[in-house]
Design a protein around this motif. Structure first.
Motif, PDB file in Angstrom:
ATOM      1  N   ALA A  90       8.222  -1.300 -18.511  1.00  0.00           N
ATOM      2  CA  ALA A  90       9.000  -0.605 -17.465  1.00  0.00           C
ATOM      3  C   ALA A  90       8.316  -0.779 -16.113  1.00  0.00           C
ATOM      4  N   THR A  91       9.116  -0.870 -15.045  1.00  0.00           N
ATOM      5  CA  THR A  91       8.528  -0.982 -13.705  1.00  0.00           C
ATOM      6  C   THR A  91       7.831   0.322 -13.327  1.00  0.00           C
ATOM      7  N   TYR A  92       8.494   1.435 -13.606  1.00  0.00           N
ATOM      8  CA  TYR A  92       7.905   2.747 -13.311  1.00  0.00           C
ATOM      9  C   TYR A  92       7.884   3.561 -14.602  1.00  0.00           C
ATOM     10  N   SER A  93       6.794   4.273 -14.836  1.00  0.00           N
ATOM     11  CA  SER A  93       6.787   5.227 -15.957  1.00  0.00           C
ATOM     12  C   SER A  93       5.852   6.370 -15.622  1.00  0.00           C
ATOM     13  N   VAL A  94       6.288   7.574 -15.932  1.00  0.00           N
ATOM     14  CA  VAL A  94       5.479   8.758 -15.620  1.00  0.00           C
ATOM     15  C   VAL A  94       5.918   9.875 -16.552  1.00  0.00           C
ATOM     16  N   GLY A  95       4.952  10.693 -16.977  1.00  0.00           N
ATOM     17  CA  GLY A  95       5.289  11.794 -17.876  1.00  0.00           C
ATOM     18  C   GLY A  95       4.962  13.139 -17.247  1.00  0.00           C
ATOM     19  N   ALA A 145       2.154  -1.824 -13.560  1.00  0.00           N
ATOM     20  CA  ALA A 145       2.827  -3.085 -13.238  1.00  0.00           C
ATOM     21  C   ALA A 145       2.318  -3.688 -11.923  1.00  0.00           C
ATOM     22  N   ALA A 146       1.991  -2.840 -10.951  1.00  0.00           N
ATOM     23  CA  ALA A 146       1.759  -3.357  -9.594  1.00  0.00           C
ATOM     24  C   ALA A 146       0.346  -3.106  -9.055  1.00  0.00           C
ATOM     25  N   GLY A 147      -0.506  -2.449  -9.835  1.00  0.00           N
ATOM     26  CA  GLY A 147      -1.841  -2.158  -9.319  1.00  0.00           C
ATOM     27  C   GLY A 147      -1.798  -1.028  -8.304  1.00  0.00           C
ATOM     28  N   SER A 148      -2.872  -0.890  -7.532  1.00  0.00           N
ATOM     29  CA  SER A 148      -2.917   0.187  -6.548  1.00  0.00           C
ATOM     30  C   SER A 148      -2.843  -0.381  -5.133  1.00  0.00           C
ATOM     31  N   PHE A 149      -2.863   0.517  -4.143  1.00  0.00           N
ATOM     32  CA  PHE A 149      -2.548   0.105  -2.769  1.00  0.00           C
ATOM     33  C   PHE A 149      -3.437  -1.060  -2.303  1.00  0.00           C
ATOM     34  N   GLY A 150      -4.740  -0.943  -2.577  1.00  0.00           N
ATOM     35  CA  GLY A 150      -5.692  -1.944  -2.084  1.00  0.00           C
ATOM     36  C   GLY A 150      -5.390  -3.355  -2.565  1.00  0.00           C
ATOM     37  N   ASP A 151      -4.734  -3.479  -3.715  1.00  0.00           N
ATOM     38  CA  ASP A 151      -4.406  -4.813  -4.243  1.00  0.00           C
ATOM     39  C   ASP A 151      -3.485  -5.576  -3.309  1.00  0.00           C
ATOM     40  N   HIS A 152      -2.791  -4.859  -2.435  1.00  0.00           N
ATOM     41  CA  HIS A 152      -1.766  -5.484  -1.597  1.00  0.00           C
ATOM     42  C   HIS A 152      -2.206  -5.615  -0.141  1.00  0.00           C
ATOM     43  N   VAL A 153      -3.462  -5.208   0.118  1.00  0.00           N
ATOM     44  CA  VAL A 153      -3.964  -5.249   1.498  1.00  0.00           C
ATOM     45  C   VAL A 153      -4.468  -6.650   1.810  1.00  0.00           C
ATOM     46  N   ARG A 154      -4.021  -7.173   2.955  1.00  0.00           N
ATOM     47  CA  ARG A 154      -4.469  -8.514   3.371  1.00  0.00           C
ATOM     48  C   ARG A 154      -5.687  -8.417   4.295  1.00  0.00           C
ATOM     49  N   SER A 155      -5.647  -7.468   5.241  1.00  0.00           N
ATOM     50  CA  SER A 155      -6.800  -7.312   6.138  1.00  0.00           C
ATOM     51  C   SER A 155      -6.743  -5.925   6.790  1.00  0.00           C
ATOM     52  N   VAL A 156      -7.898  -5.509   7.293  1.00  0.00           N
ATOM     53  CA  VAL A 156      -7.935  -4.252   8.048  1.00  0.00           C
ATOM     54  C   VAL A 156      -8.738  -4.481   9.321  1.00  0.00           C
ATOM     55  N   GLU A 157      -8.448  -3.654  10.316  1.00  0.00           N
ATOM     56  CA  GLU A 157      -9.329  -3.588  11.486  1.00  0.00           C
ATOM     57  C   GLU A 157     -10.081  -2.271  11.364  1.00  0.00           C
ATOM     58  N   LEU A 158     -11.402  -2.376  11.499  1.00  0.00           N
ATOM     59  CA  LEU A 158     -12.260  -1.230  11.240  1.00  0.00           C
ATOM     60  C   LEU A 158     -13.119  -0.966  12.466  1.00  0.00           C
ATOM     61  N   LEU A 159     -13.106   0.290  12.918  1.00  0.00           N
ATOM     62  CA  LEU A 159     -13.986   0.695  14.026  1.00  0.00           C
ATOM     63  C   LEU A 159     -15.204   1.340  13.380  1.00  0.00           C
ATOM     64  N   THR A 160     -16.331   0.663  13.500  1.00  0.00           N
ATOM     65  CA  THR A 160     -17.524   1.119  12.768  1.00  0.00           C
ATOM     66  C   THR A 160     -18.420   1.981  13.663  1.00  0.00           C
TER      67      THR A 160
END
Ligand SMILES: Cc1cc2nc3c(=O)[nH]c(=O)nc-3n(C[C@H](O)[C@H](O)[C@H](O)COP(=O)(O)OP(=O)(O)OC[C@H]3O[C@@H](n4cnc5c(N)ncnc54)[C@H](O)[C@@H]3O)c2cc1C
Length: 451
Positions: A213-218, A130-145
């Motif tokens: 269903a919002t959540y489903s797991v077996g 229903a909601a995808g994974s974490f990265g789908d909700h990320v707007r921006s990151v600060e990255l120390l390269t």
């Protein structure tokens, strides 16, 4: 002066083990100094809830533990976005934001994982379809390269670097800030329905019927065979309108490593049969808190000790829906023949492809199972890898400690795009993990540079 401590580091499965130098910086300036000093190889480390070697520095390498970088820096209730340092955990978010009606959008099975770790493995929850994974909700990151620079990366400024960093296993640099969207929830609870399922066909049909269903797991009994192959318990849940009294956190801990017979095939079979029958034949529905539903094992600290000092491996794969039933059957039969599966086995349906180059999620069936570290387990994992390759699926790197470099390259078709970004932001391969070496992620870059 940074304090480095020589330590044995393992993932949650406690195999493999390496010795590495670990620092736990508390301030941005200290982190910048370490990276700018130019020693390597380095790796950002979260809560070490990855099972295998994804979160392990290479032997003799250096790990930067982020657990002290754990401040919430901003929250915008209008937009529903939050900016945090990488060491903030899901448990921290539950504690401070769930009482105010806010929940992270994609949450793994343990609340002890950090946001930095969640981003770097592009984790999924019981609501992936229903909601995808974490990265789908990320707007921006600060990255120390690797060059010691901090960059703010979003979908406009550098979409390829963002895609390489989401699910990027810490190999593009250390993430120092993450801005992502929270979701509004009506209460601290879900209405949970549990149903016994007789076998694999019925399980897949029940998932299909629960598509909305919002959540489903077996939970799946990985040692059942014959007509019962693939039997288990389907859980579906919806956010409840009213809260329930939060259960006080239980402080139980597995105090010592258990002996290996504690997880024998015979005891697992007995346990599985009891666990399945625990749900009444007509099913049951009740309200439980969101953390209790999402993190059933978190109440038992150090539960990984039940597998003894030798540890365990986790295998998690996803196979496409088309032909998926036959592939799941082959996987379960192979595991059944081996006979050493633990009771911890999970079946879920994924709905969406993750956004990172190396994101695990794709539409299909995902099966996860713990396997005690015993004779024959690496051969079993090899056989499972071949079945997943035949099916056109992939193995989850957050759980892995055995996949071959060749199998990995076939499972992750955007690997070359990922490598192209590494060639730009970390051409010398300063950020490395046990997993990145085992899978040869930097190998073509090193060959190009050093001939
Ligand atoms: C009981 C249990 C249940 C789980 N359930 C799920 C589940 O349902 N879904 C799921 O997707 N996963 C699940 N996992 C796996 C877990 O969510 C992931 O492995 C997660 O990445 C762990 O986060 P961590 O903070 O422990 O990171 P670590 O394991 O310490 O590190 C993971 C990766 O993140 C990188 N990293 C960490 N911090 C940073 C940073 N600041 N910058 C850049 N890179 C960084 C590391 O280098 C490493 O590559 C589960 C694990 C356990 C133990």
């Amino acid at each position: 002066m940074t304090a480095w401590k020589r330590m044995e580091v393992t993932g949650w499965g406690r195999v493999p083990r390496v010795l590495a130098e670990i620092a736990r910086p508390e301030r941005d300036a200290e982190l910048d100094r370490i990276v700018q000093a130019g020693t390597g190889p380095l790796l950002a480390m979260g809560a070490s809830r990855s099972y295998g070697d994804a979160g392990q520095p290479v032997p003799g390498g250096r790990g930067l533990l982020t657990t002290r970088l754990d401040r919430v820096l901003a929250f915008d209730p209008e937009a529903g976005t939050i900016t945090v340092e990488p060491g903030v955990t899901f448990a921290d978010l539950h504690r401070h934001f769930l009482p105010r009606g806010w929940l992270a959008p994609a949450i793994p099975g343990t609340a002890f994982a950090t946001i930095g770790g969640a981003l770097a493995n592009d984790v999924h929850g019981k609501n992936q379809a229903a909601a995808g994974s974490f990265g789908d909700h990320v707007r921006s990151v600060e990255l120390l390269t690797a060059d010691g620079q901090r960059r703010t990366v979003d979908r406009d400024s550098d979409p390829e670097l963002l895609r390489a960093t989401i699910g990027g296993l810490g190999l593009t640099g250390i993430v120092t800030r993450v801005t992502f969207a929270l979701q509004r929830v009506p209460s601290n609870a879900v209405t949970l329905t549990e149903r016994r399922i007789d076998g694999l066909d019925a399980f897949l049909a029940a998932f299909e019927a629960a598509r909305d269903a919002t959540y489903s797991v077996g939970w799946i009994d990985a040692l059942a065979s014959g007509r019962s192959l693939g039997r288990g318990i389907l859980e579906t849940a919806e956010h409840a309108a009213t809260s329930v009294a939060p259960v006080p956190p239980r402080q139980r801990t597995v105090p010592v490593d258990l002996p290996s017979f504690a997880m024998s095939a015979a005891s697992t079979r007995l346990f599985n049969a009891w666990w399945w029958r625990r749900i009444p034949a007509e099913g049951r529905t009740r309200s439980v808190t969101i953390p209790a539903f999402l993190h059933p094992l978190d109440g038992l600290r150090q539960w990984n000790r039940i597998y003894g000092r030798q540890g365990f491996r986790q295998f998690q794969c996803v196979v496409p829906f088309e032909g998926g039933e036959a592939s799941l059957r082959r996987l379960l039969e192979e595991i059944g023949r081996h006979g050493q599966a633990s009771f911890l086995a999970v079946l879920k349906a994924f709905g969406r492809q993750g956004t990172g180059h190396l994101s695990f999620c794709m539409p299909g069936w995902t099966l996860a199972i713990d396997l005690p570290e015993r004779k024959g387990v690496t051969e079993l994992l090899g056989a499972l890898e071949r079945i997943v390759l035949d099916a056109g699926g992939r193995i989850y790197l957050a759980k892995d400690s055995r996949l071959s470099a060749e199998g990995f390259a076939r499972m992750y078709p955007e690997l070359d795009r990922f490598r192209a970004v590494l060639g730009r932001v970390d051409p010398d391969g300063r950020w490395q993990s046990g997993l990145s070496r085992r899978l040869g992620i930097h190998a073509p870059l090193q060959e190009a540079i050093h001939g």
